[in-house]
Each structure stands twice: as structure tokens, then as C-alpha cells.
Design a protein around this motif. Structure first.
Motif, PDB file in Angstrom:
ATOM      1  N   UNK A 435       0.535 -30.666 -12.110  1.00  0.00           N
ATOM      2  CA  UNK A 435       0.707 -30.199 -13.486  1.00  0.00           C
ATOM      3  C   UNK A 435      -0.172 -28.981 -13.764  1.00  0.00           C
ATOM      4  N   UNK A 436      -1.403 -29.014 -13.302  1.00  0.00           N
ATOM      5  CA  UNK A 436      -2.357 -27.941 -13.575  1.00  0.00           C
ATOM      6  C   UNK A 436      -2.045 -26.653 -12.800  1.00  0.00           C
ATOM      7  N   UNK A 437      -1.552 -26.782 -11.554  1.00  0.00           N
ATOM      8  CA  UNK A 437      -1.515 -25.617 -10.665  1.00  0.00           C
ATOM      9  C   UNK A 437      -0.111 -25.203 -10.219  1.00  0.00           C
ATOM     10  N   UNK A 438       0.953 -25.639 -10.911  1.00  0.00           N
ATOM     11  CA  UNK A 438       2.294 -25.296 -10.432  1.00  0.00           C
ATOM     12  C   UNK A 438       2.663 -23.837 -10.699  1.00  0.00           C
ATOM     13  N   UNK A 439       1.804 -23.086 -11.396  1.00  0.00           N
ATOM     14  CA  UNK A 439       2.032 -21.648 -11.585  1.00  0.00           C
ATOM     15  C   UNK A 439       1.040 -20.797 -10.788  1.00  0.00           C
ATOM     16  N   UNK A 440       0.316 -21.400  -9.862  1.00  0.00           N
ATOM     17  CA  UNK A 440      -0.529 -20.606  -8.960  1.00  0.00           C
ATOM     18  C   UNK A 440       0.368 -19.901  -7.942  1.00  0.00           C
ATOM     19  N   UNK A 441      -0.073 -18.730  -7.486  1.00  0.00           N
ATOM     20  CA  UNK A 441       0.688 -17.945  -6.509  1.00  0.00           C
ATOM     21  C   UNK A 441      -0.016 -17.972  -5.156  1.00  0.00           C
ATOM     22  N   UNK A 442       0.774 -17.883  -4.085  1.00  0.00           N
ATOM     23  CA  UNK A 442       0.237 -17.957  -2.721  1.00  0.00           C
ATOM     24  C   UNK A 442      -0.784 -16.848  -2.468  1.00  0.00           C
ATOM     25  N   UNK A 443      -0.589 -15.680  -3.114  1.00  0.00           N
ATOM     26  CA  UNK A 443      -1.516 -14.570  -2.892  1.00  0.00           C
ATOM     27  C   UNK A 443      -2.661 -14.535  -3.907  1.00  0.00           C
ATOM     28  N   UNK A 444      -2.784 -15.542  -4.751  1.00  0.00           N
ATOM     29  CA  UNK A 444      -3.920 -15.639  -5.677  1.00  0.00           C
ATOM     30  C   UNK A 444      -3.721 -14.968  -7.014  1.00  0.00           C
ATOM     31  N   UNK A 445      -2.507 -14.501  -7.316  1.00  0.00           N
ATOM     32  CA  UNK A 445      -2.265 -13.792  -8.579  1.00  0.00           C
ATOM     33  C   UNK A 445      -1.732 -14.701  -9.683  1.00  0.00           C
ATOM     34  N   UNK A 446      -1.643 -16.013  -9.434  1.00  0.00           N
ATOM     35  CA  UNK A 446      -1.085 -16.938 -10.421  1.00  0.00           C
ATOM     36  C   UNK A 446      -2.124 -17.403 -11.428  1.00  0.00           C
ATOM     37  N   UNK A 447      -1.752 -18.405 -12.200  1.00  0.00           N
ATOM     38  CA  UNK A 447      -2.643 -18.937 -13.231  1.00  0.00           C
ATOM     39  C   UNK A 447      -2.536 -20.459 -13.206  1.00  0.00           C
ATOM     40  N   UNK A 448      -3.507 -21.207 -13.763  1.00  0.00           N
ATOM     41  CA  UNK A 448      -4.606 -20.728 -14.614  1.00  0.00           C
ATOM     42  C   UNK A 448      -5.881 -20.349 -13.864  1.00  0.00           C
ATOM     43  N   UNK A 449      -6.017 -20.716 -12.586  1.00  0.00           N
ATOM     44  CA  UNK A 449      -7.285 -20.524 -11.884  1.00  0.00           C
ATOM     45  C   UNK A 449      -7.257 -19.486 -10.778  1.00  0.00           C
ATOM     46  N   UNK A 450      -6.112 -18.849 -10.547  1.00  0.00           N
ATOM     47  CA  UNK A 450      -6.036 -17.830  -9.512  1.00  0.00           C
ATOM     48  C   UNK A 450      -6.274 -18.374  -8.109  1.00  0.00           C
ATOM     49  N   UNK A 451      -5.881 -19.599  -7.838  1.00  0.00           N
ATOM     50  CA  UNK A 451      -6.024 -20.169  -6.497  1.00  0.00           C
ATOM     51  C   UNK A 451      -5.085 -19.456  -5.525  1.00  0.00           C
TER      52      UNK A 451
END
Length: 567
Positions: A435-451
Motif C-alpha cells: 500500500x505504501x510503496x506501489x508508486x515507487x519507481x525502479x530507478x528511484x524517481x517514484x513516491x512517497x520515499x524515492x526507493x
């Protein structure tokens, strides 16, 4: 006197706290609702009992004093809303005498719908705890009576202390099989079988759910029904021993010579039977004097029946525990479905989106090599991945034109909102990373934490692909959905930058299943309620406390606190 805003018209029959459970129940209720429950006693009117226990908060005490005279005598369960956010709940106490008492506390008004079911599960839990204590008492009593040494009791202790059935399919655990093999040796049976049936009163009695056989004979449903017919209608409540089965007309083939049928009873419900077939000729136990006779070598003894009764009682208790957990599971899943339906009702354009994402994610997870339990968890995370959009303003969520930077920033908060809503549910901790990280991107440009890359949880990587594909191919207020081919081309190009390459690869391995899900936009899936798809702690009582508390806490949060962060 204050005026009650809302009256609960449906009295809940037989909903009361036993005096012996009072201290523990009030402690649990007080911790769950962050309030203090007190005891009030009737003497022409309601008075605070001298041994009431903890002191209520001053504002709660004022509310109770304002409205206590409006509660009934003799006492019954009542849930009365006193304002928009607070309610007074009164629970009768069974004092065992003519004294009339109520446990009274102030709780969130939003808890009204779930409070009776929660209280019923609490009372079931207390009753089940007494059953477990009684099982141990019977074990000690029988140990003293039979004078068996430690080795002889080891199989029984193992059965009592370890879970007998697996949570997914009622399969016997390895420890249960080992213990029952020990029992089979003690009673000197050629075969020993555990037969499970549906314990509900309206279930057809001839329907057999599962059969587990140990020994030389694999018991079939047809033979079980014949043996139950031989034992008669009391087979559902009484033990049956027959050492001359081969003299019966329907068993004259001599294949079965002797049988013991023991019902597995708990709370006056039959969960199945423990059936021993054909006493072996050698290696017999020492018999009591009343068991001696001309057919001794081939006869099952009363001692064998006593041992089997003890084992059957433990098996029934374990099955009953699992049944209670399934009831608890159904309550939890109903809450989850209500949350998802609330989101669907808020945004007609995304209606069904969560269901499709959950189904697609489960297909990908299975192809990715995850276990069935992990796949079920990802499925549930898919249903809940956008639940945080409940906290996004309608004018932003439904906006037709482009979003302003501030509006887009608000949209990007929905994973955090979802996390805050769900973090209080103890049994849903496993969905939080997705739920928290399904909008993170593989290259680190996603949100909310930039993983980036392996920092992103596996569930979130899978949900990101499923979510993106369904979102691209679905209509939105501001655009029409693109074609499947176009969306798949975007996924291929984004593998290694936007999405995890291995997950995208797994997605295309199950593309036919994905197309079938997308093809039916109106299809709604439903969560399983008959099987436990989640890990429970060994301490059933503590786990029930956690889940029931979390349900009520989350209900209060979603009703009273969610929008406070947006104003």
C-alpha cells in the motif's frame, strides 16, 4: 438530563458478561476503546458500585451521569449515541444473584455497527479459554487415574500443545499425525481415522468434509456412513464400541471385525469422529478386570475408548478454535470489503479498479514464484492499495482538467493515507509495504520515499505493474483509456526504469489471464471467508484481542480522524 441522539432499537439477546469474566473483559474493553468501563448497580435507580474499579475520564463521567437514568431495568444491552461522535454502551453483568448490574463506558459512536459482534467474539474467547483450562485439567486427572508413565503420555501432550490442523485446508499437521500414530499403537488398531464433518446445526449430517487415515486401511466416505449407521443416531454424541462387527448382516465379509467410533465434541457440537478399526491380535495393553473375556485378544477395551475420547476432545477443540478464527476472519474481511466499496462509491471511474489490480497482481505473483499464502496477501494488498484516496478531496480526485502542483502533491499523499488507515489492523500488517510503496519507481524517481531497485518491497513491485496496466487501459475523468497493445508497449519500454524487469517479464507470461480480467470490466471478485489465508500466532486468545481491537480502532479512525490532516 441530556437527550440521547440515537437509540439502538434492536436489543441483543443473551449479550452479557459473566461475573467470573468481568475483570478481564472490562480490562480488554477499556484498552480497546481508550476509556474506562465502570460498574453501575440498580437500587431503585442506578448507582455507581462501590467496587466499580477504575475511574472514568471527567468528561465521560459527566456524560454517563447525565444519561444513566435512561437505561432500562432489568438491564439489557444498549448502545446509545449522545452526540455526533460519542455513545454510551451498557452491557448487562450476570451476577448469579438478584442484583442488577451494568458495565458502562463511553465509546466512539462509529463503533455501533460492529460493537455487538466484537463483544460476542470476546465472550466466545473467554469461554474458549475456560475450555482449554478444562482440557488440561482432564489431562492431569486422567494421568493420575490411569497411572501411565511419561512415555505413554507424550503423544497426548504433543496433541494438546501443538496445533492439530493447518489453517488453509484443515490438513493434519505433522505433530498431530505423529501423536495419532502413537494413539493407534496404544489402542492396537490396524487403522485409525480422523473424520471431519460440518458442525453447523443445519448442515446435512451425511456430508463428510475430510478423512485422514493412519494405518493399513484407507477409510472411504461410503464406509464411514455405514459405520455411523451401525452406531446409530447417538454416534453424534456418544462413544460406540462393537467387537463383533462381523456378526452384523451388512459386514459379514469379515473385513471389519471390531470398531470404536468416538465423536469429537466441543460446545455441544460434533466436529467429526475418531474411528479405530480392527484390534490387532498381539502387543496388547494391560486390561482392566472388567475388560477380560473369551475374545480379549481381538477386542477393543474401555481403556482404548477412554484414550480415544481424550484425543477426540482435543481435536474438536482445535477444530473449534479454527472455526472461531474463520468467523473472526469473516468479520475482518467484511471490514476490508466495506473500505473498498467506500472508495468505489467515491469515484465511479475507478469502480472495480482495485479488484482488477488485485486479480492481476495475484497472477503475476504466482508466476513470479511466490507461495500461495504470499499470493493471497498480495491479492489483499491489491484490493487495498488505493484506500488512501478516501482522504483525497473529491474536487481533486474527480477533476477533469490538468492538476495544479498542489493538487498533484495531494494525490501523491494517498499511499501515506492508506498506510495510516491500515496500520492499526494487526492482521493486515503484511499489506502495508504494498500500500505504501506501489508508486515507487525502479530507478528511484517514484513516491512517497524515492526507493529504488531492491529497496522496493516485492509486493509493491508487483502492484506497481498491475496498477499501471489497469490504470492505462481504463477511462478517467480527464482521458479515455489507451489500447491494451499500447499499454503493453509502454510496460516493455519502462522495464528497468519505471518497473522491475523481472516483474514485467512475469506479467507477460500470464498475459492471457490478464486479458481475461481486463475484458470483463464489470466483474467484481470477492474475498474468501471460509479459509484462513493469514498467519495466526499460536496464542489464539491474544491474536483475537489484537484483531478485534484493530477493527474498532480503524473504524474510529476512518470516521473521525481521516480528514483532519487535509483541512
Amino acid at each position: 438530563m441530556g437527550r440521547l441522539l440515537q437509540h439502538e432499537q434492536r436489543p441483543t439477546a443473551n449479550l452479557q458478561i459473566l461475573r467470573r469474566d468481568l475483570a478481564g473483559s472490562l480490562n480488554w474493553l477499556s484498552k480497546t476503546f481508550q476509556t474506562n468501563f465502570q460498574i453501575w448497580e440498580w437500587n431503585s435507580r442506578w448507582f455507581l458500585a462501590s467496587a466499580s474499579g477504575s475511574t472514568a475520564r471527567p468528561d465521560h463521567e459527566i456524560l454517563i451521569h447525565q444519561h444513566i437514568d435512561q437505561f432500562h431495568s432489568p438491564p439489557r444491552y444498549q448502545f446509545e449515541a449522545v452526540n455526533e461522535t460519542q455513545a454510551i454502551v451498557a452491557i448487562p453483568v450476570d451476577t448469579g444473584s438478584t442484583r442488577q448490574q451494568l458495565a458502562v463506558g463511553v465509546v466512539p459512536a462509529a463503533c455501533r455497527e460492529h460493537f455487538p459482534a466484537t463483544l460476542k467474539l470476546l465472550l466466545k474467547q473467554k469461554h474458549q479459554g475456560r475450555i482449554v483450562v478444562e482440557q488440561h485439567r482432564l489431562l492431569e486427572q486422567y494421568a493420575s487415574y490411569a497411572s501411565l508413565d511419561f512415555e505413554e503420555l507424550s503423544w497426548f501432550g504433543s496433541l494438546v500443545e501443538n496445533v492439530a490442523f493447518k489453517e488453509f485446508d484443515y490438513e493434519l499437521t505433522s505433530s498431530a499425525r505423529q501423536a495419532l500414530n502413537g494413539l493407534k499403537e496404544f489402542v492396537q488398531a490396524e487403522s485409525l481415522s480422523v473424520v471431519l464433518c460440518d458442525p453447523s446445526p443445519d448442515a446435512p449430517r451425511e456430508v463428510i468434509k475430510r478423512i485422514f487415515s493412519l494405518g493399513t486401511r484407507d477409510l472411504k466416505p461410503e464406509l464411514v456412513n455405514r459405520l455411523l449407521k451401525l452406531a446409530g443416531p447417538n454416534a453424534f454424541c456418544e462413544s460406540y464400541i462393537n467387537n463383533f462387527v462381523d456378526s452384523e448382516v451388512e459386514f459379514q465379509t469379515g473385513e471389519i471385525r471390531s470398531v470404536v467410533v468416538i465423536p469429537a465434541l466441543c460446545n455441544h457440537r460434533c466436529f467429526g469422529w475418531l474411528i479405530a478399526i480392527n484390534r490387532q491380535e498381539s502387543g496388547q495393553m494391560n486390561e482392566t478386570p472388567w475388560d477380560s473375556g473369551i475374545y480379549l485378544k481381538a477386542n477393543f477395551s474401555t481403556k482404548a475408548a477412554l484414550l480415544m475420547e481424550s484425543a477426540a476432545s482435543v481435536l474438536a477443540t482445535h477444530a473449534h478454535n479454527l472455526s472461531l478464527m474463520n468467523e473472526q476472519q469473516a468479520l475482518l474481511i467484511g471490514t476490508v470489503r466495506s473500505l473498498v466499496n467506500t472508495l468505489d462509491a467515491k469515484d465511479k471511474y475507478t469502480c472495480g479498479h482495485s479488484d482488477r489490480v488485485a486479480l492481476i497482481a495475484k497472477c503475476i505473483a504466482r508466476e513470479y514464484g511466490l507461495s500461495e499464502q504470499e499470493c493471497q496477501r498480495i491479492y489483499l494488498a491489491g484490493l487495498l492499495h488505493d484506500i488512501g484516496k478516501i482522504g483525497v478531496r473529491d474536487e481533486v480526485l474527480m477533476k477533469v482538467g490538468p492538476l495544479t502542483p498542489d493538487e498533484f502533491a495531494e494525490i501523491k499523499l494517498h499511499p501515506v493515507f492508506g498506510y495510516e488507515i491500515l496500520k492499526h489492523l494487526g492482521q493486515l500488517q503484511h499489506v502495508l509495504p504494498g500500500v505504501m510503496h506501489h508508486h515507487e519507481a525502479w530507478n528511484g524517481t517514484g513516491y512517497p520515499n524515492g526507493l529504488k531497485k531492491d529497496e522496493i518491497p516485492v509486493a509493491a513491485r508487483i502492484l506497481a505493474v498491475a496498477d499501471a496496466y489497469d490504470a492505462m487501459t481504463s477511462d478517467r475523468p480527464y482521458r479515455k483509456g489507451i489500447s491494451l497493445q499500447k499499454a503493453e508497449s509502454i510496460l516493455r519500454k519502462g522495464a528497468g526504469t519505471q518497473w522491475a524487469p523481472a516483474v514485467v517479464s512475469a506479467f507477460f507470461e500470464v498475459i492471457d489471464e490478464v486479458h481475461a480480467i481486463i475484458a470483463n470490466k464489470e466483474k467484481r471478485s470477492y474475498l474468501p471467508v471460509n479459509k484462513s489465508d493469514y498467519v495466526f500466532e499460536e496464542d489464539v486468545v491474544d491474536e483475537e484481542d489484537m484483531v478485534l481491537s484493530a477493527i474498532m480502532t480503524t473504524t474510529a479512525l476512518s470516521e473521525n480522524r481521516l480528514y483532519s490532516g487535509l483541512n
